[in-house]
Design a protein around this motif. Structure first.
Motif, PDB file in Angstrom:
ATOM      1  N   LYS A  31       0.868  -1.181   0.000  1.00  0.00           N
ATOM      2  CA  LYS A  31       0.000   0.000   0.000  1.00  0.00           C
ATOM      3  C   LYS A  31       0.900   1.226   0.000  1.00  0.00           C
ATOM      4  O   LYS A  31       1.057   1.924   1.000  1.00  0.00           O
ATOM      5  N   ASP A  33       0.916   4.228  -1.484  1.00  0.00           N
ATOM      6  CA  ASP A  33       0.402   5.596  -1.392  1.00  0.00           C
ATOM      7  C   ASP A  33      -0.945   5.557  -0.674  1.00  0.00           C
ATOM      8  O   ASP A  33      -1.998   5.580  -1.312  1.00  0.00           O
ATOM      9  N   PRO A  34      -0.926   5.485   0.660  1.00  0.00           N
ATOM     10  CA  PRO A  34      -2.163   5.248   1.398  1.00  0.00           C
ATOM     11  C   PRO A  34      -2.990   6.511   1.621  1.00  0.00           C
ATOM     12  O   PRO A  34      -3.392   6.819   2.746  1.00  0.00           O
ATOM     13  N   VAL A  36      -5.750   9.517  -0.703  1.00  0.00           N
ATOM     14  CA  VAL A  36      -6.313  10.098  -1.921  1.00  0.00           C
ATOM     15  C   VAL A  36      -6.331  11.601  -1.706  1.00  0.00           C
ATOM     16  O   VAL A  36      -7.024  12.099  -0.816  1.00  0.00           O
ATOM     17  N   THR A  41      -6.162   7.094   3.664  1.00  0.00           N
ATOM     18  CA  THR A  41      -7.149   6.029   3.454  1.00  0.00           C
ATOM     19  C   THR A  41      -6.935   4.824   4.365  1.00  0.00           C
ATOM     20  O   THR A  41      -7.588   3.801   4.190  1.00  0.00           O
ATOM     21  N   GLU A 135      -5.438  -4.697   1.038  1.00  0.00           N
ATOM     22  CA  GLU A 135      -6.043  -4.029   2.188  1.00  0.00           C
ATOM     23  C   GLU A 135      -6.807  -5.027   3.062  1.00  0.00           C
ATOM     24  O   GLU A 135      -6.703  -4.991   4.296  1.00  0.00           O
ATOM     25  N   TYR A 183      -1.657   2.264 -13.731  1.00  0.00           N
ATOM     26  CA  TYR A 183      -2.187   2.531 -12.403  1.00  0.00           C
ATOM     27  C   TYR A 183      -1.361   1.794 -11.350  1.00  0.00           C
ATOM     28  O   TYR A 183      -1.345   0.563 -11.300  1.00  0.00           O
ATOM     29  N   THR A 184      -0.693   2.563 -10.492  1.00  0.00           N
ATOM     30  CA  THR A 184       0.098   1.961  -9.421  1.00  0.00           C
ATOM     31  C   THR A 184      -0.773   1.143  -8.479  1.00  0.00           C
ATOM     32  O   THR A 184      -0.359   0.090  -7.988  1.00  0.00           O
ATOM     33  N   ASP A 185      -1.998   1.610  -8.213  1.00  0.00           N
ATOM     34  CA  ASP A 185      -2.894   0.875  -7.322  1.00  0.00           C
ATOM     35  C   ASP A 185      -3.149  -0.537  -7.833  1.00  0.00           C
ATOM     36  O   ASP A 185      -3.260  -1.478  -7.045  1.00  0.00           O
ATOM     37  N   ASP A 186      -3.256  -0.677  -9.162  1.00  0.00           N
ATOM     38  CA  ASP A 186      -3.500  -1.995  -9.732  1.00  0.00           C
ATOM     39  C   ASP A 186      -2.276  -2.893  -9.581  1.00  0.00           C
ATOM     40  O   ASP A 186      -2.398  -4.093  -9.286  1.00  0.00           O
ATOM     41  N   GLN A 188      -0.165  -2.759  -7.183  1.00  0.00           N
ATOM     42  CA  GLN A 188      -0.105  -3.169  -5.784  1.00  0.00           C
ATOM     43  C   GLN A 188      -0.924  -4.433  -5.540  1.00  0.00           C
ATOM     44  O   GLN A 188      -0.489  -5.349  -4.830  1.00  0.00           O
ATOM     45  N   ASP A 398      -9.899   2.579   4.385  1.00  0.00           N
ATOM     46  CA  ASP A 398      -9.839   1.126   4.546  1.00  0.00           C
ATOM     47  C   ASP A 398      -9.918   0.815   6.033  1.00  0.00           C
ATOM     48  O   ASP A 398      -9.185   1.392   6.840  1.00  0.00           O
TER      49      ASP A 398
END
Length: 414
Positions: A31, A33-34, A36, A41, A135, A183-186, A188, A398
Motif C-alpha cells: 500500500k 500511497d495510502p 487520496v 485512506t 487491504e 495505475y500503481t494501485d492496480d 499493488q 480502509d
C-alpha cells in the motif's frame, strides 16, 4: 423497532499506532500511497463483527455467488447483451464466436454489503475484477495482532492462490497477472497476489493485457523479451476496457476459446453489469438471494430519477465513480448525472435508495461497507471501507474487519 449494531469499534487508534499501521501497510502490504489527495485512506479505527453476523454474511455471499454463476450461463444469449449495456465490440465477439467460453482457473467475486434499517443489503457485485486484496488481508492481519481473541474474517488472496493451485500446474508455465499498468494501485494488488502465488510454488509475472498472445494450444506471455507459456492468467483489467486494445486478437480469448484457464473469464461482465436485474423477470434462473438483497433497480426511463429516493449509477462503473446520491453528490453534479442518465439510459441504472445505519466513532457517524469475497463460491474474507459521507467511494478509508477466533485456532492457515 430497536436495531442492534453488528459492530464493535476498536479504537480510534492512538496517533503513534496509526502511523505504525500506515507504515506497515506501505512496506508489508504494497500500500505504497495510502491516501487520496489530502485524505489518508488507512482507517483510524477497526471493527469487530459478531460470529452470527459473519455467518449470515458468508451464507448470503455464497448464495449470491451460486446464483450469479447460474445466471451467467443463461445470460450468454446474444439478444440480451444490448439490454445489459455491453460494449458493441464485446457483443460482436459473444455473437460471432464459435468456441466454448473459456474455462475458469478460479472465480472470485466481491459483494458489497451495507447494514441498513431493513437489515443487510448489497449495493453491487464486483463479479469481473474485484480488488482490495492487500487491504483486506494486510490491514486485518496487522490490526488483529494485539487482539488474541480476534482474527481476519478470511484471507481472500490466500484462498484464490489455493484455488489456482488446484486448477493449474506450476510446472506447466507461469501465471500472468494482467492489469492496467498505468495505475500503481492496480500493480499493488497484483504484487500482493504474486506473493501468495509464490507461496504455492508458482512463478507469477505482472503483465499488460496486450502482452498476452494466443498460440496453438495455449496462451503465451511476452515479458522482458522472453516468451513464457502460461498455466493460468489472472485479470485485474476491466473486461469492458479490453476492446480499447489495438486488435481483437489481443483480447477476444478472454471471452471465447482460450486454451488456458482464466481468472476471471470475460463472461463475468454479464453479471457485473448493473442492468442485470432488468432481465430477471424474463430469466428461468431463480435468484432469491439477489432479489432479497439488492434494492429495486430500474432503467432510468422507468424511474423518477429526479427524486432523492433514487440513486443513479453508471452501468459499468466502479469504486463509486459517477454515482449520483442526494446528500453525498454536490447538487450541480447530481443534476448533471441525472441528465446524463436520461440521455443515455442504457449506460445507466436507477436504484432505490436504502438507509444505512452508520457506526459512531467519537461522535462521528461513519457509513460502512463490507465487501465480502467468495472464491469458487465459498466466502473468503472481507474488505472493509468507511466514509463520513453516505457514499462509500474512492476517498473512503480502509477499515480492518475482524471476528472471533475460530475454535481450534486461526482460520485460513496457509
Amino acid at each position: 423497532a430497536v436495531v442492534t449494531t453488528p459492530f464493535r469499534v476498536l479504537g480510534p487508534f492512538e496517533p503513534a499506532e496509526h502511523r505504525r499501521l500506515r507504515r506497515r501497510m506501505m512496506f508489508d502490504a504494497f500500500k505504497w500511497d495510502p491516501q487520496v489527495g489530502d485524505t489518508c485512506t488507512i482507517g483510524r479505527f477497526a471493527l469487530a463483527i459478531r460470529d452470527e453476523t459473519w455467518n449470515e454474511l458468508a451464507r448470503s455471499a455464497e448464495a449470491l455467488a451460486a446464483e450469479s454463476l447460474a445466471a451467467e450461463k443463461e445470460l450468454r444469449r446474444p439478444e440480451w447483451h444490448g439490454e445489459l449495456g455491453l460494449p458493441r465490440a464485446i457483443r460482436r465477439v459473444l455473437r460471432d464466436g464459435k468456441e466454448e467460453f473459456p474455462s475458469a482457473a478460479a472465480r472470485v467475486i466481491r459483494f458489497d454489503f451495507h447494514h441498513t434499517v431493513d437489515g443487510w443489503r448489497i449495493s453491487e457485485a464486483n463479479t469481473d475484477v474485484p480488488g482490495g486484496f492487500n487491504e483486506a488481508e494486510g490491514l486485518a492481519e496487522h490490526v488483529a495482532r494485539p487482539h488474541p481473541d480476534l482474527e481476519p474474517c478470511g484471507l481472500p488472496a490466500v484462498d484464490l492462490a489455493r484455488a489456482l493451485a488446484a486448477a493449474a500446474d506450476p510446472s506447466a508455465g507461469v501465471v500472468a497477472l494482467v492489469h492496467a499498468t498505468a495505475y500503481t494501485d492496480d500493480l499493488q494488488v497484483m504484487l500482493h497476489l504474486e506473493r501468495r502465488l509464490r507461496e504455492r510454488g508458482f512463478t507469477a509475472l505482472p503483465a499488460a493485457p496486450d502482452h498476452l498472445r494466443h498460440a496453438p494450444g495455449r496462451l503465451e506471455l511476452l515479458h522482458e523479451g522472453r516468451v513464457h507459456p502460461l498455466c493460468a492468467a489472472v485479470r485485474f483489467f476491466p473486461a469492458d476496457w479490453l476492446p480499447n486494445l489495438s486488435g481483437r486478437e489481443q483480447w477476444d480469448f478472454w471471452f471465447r476459446g482460450s486454451p488456458t484457464p482464466l481468472c476471471n473469464p470475460g463472461a463475468a461482465l454479464l453479471t457485473q453489469a448493473k442492468r442485470f436485474p432488468l432481465l430477471w423477470d424474463r430469466m428461468d434462473t431463480p435468484l432469491p438471494a439477489w432479489r432479497r438483497l439488492l434494492p429495486e433497480t430500474r432503467d432510468p426511463r422507468d424511474a423518477p430519477v429526479a427524486s432523492d429516493e433514487w440513486v443513479v449509477k453508471p452501468n459499468l462503473g466502479r469504486v463509486g465513480e459517477g454515482v449520483g446520491l442526494a446528500g453525498a453528490t454536490p447538487a450541480k453534479a447530481l443534476a448533471a448525472l441525472r441528465r446524463e442518465a436520461g440521455r443515455h439510459p442504457r449506460a445507466w441504472v436507477a436504484q432505490r435508495r436504502f438507509d444505512n445505519l452508520p457506526v459512531a466513532v467519537e461522535g462521528v457517524p461513519w457509513t460502512v461497507c463490507l465487501g465480502v469475497y467468495t472464491v469458487n463460491g465459498r466466502a473468503a474474507g472481507v474488505y472493509g471501507r468507511a466514509s463520513p459521507s453516505p457514499l462509500v467511494a474512492a476517498t473512503a478509508c480502509d477499515v480492518a474487519i475482524l471476528k472471533s477466533v475460530s475454535p481450534g485456532g486461526p482460520s485460513n492457515e496457509r
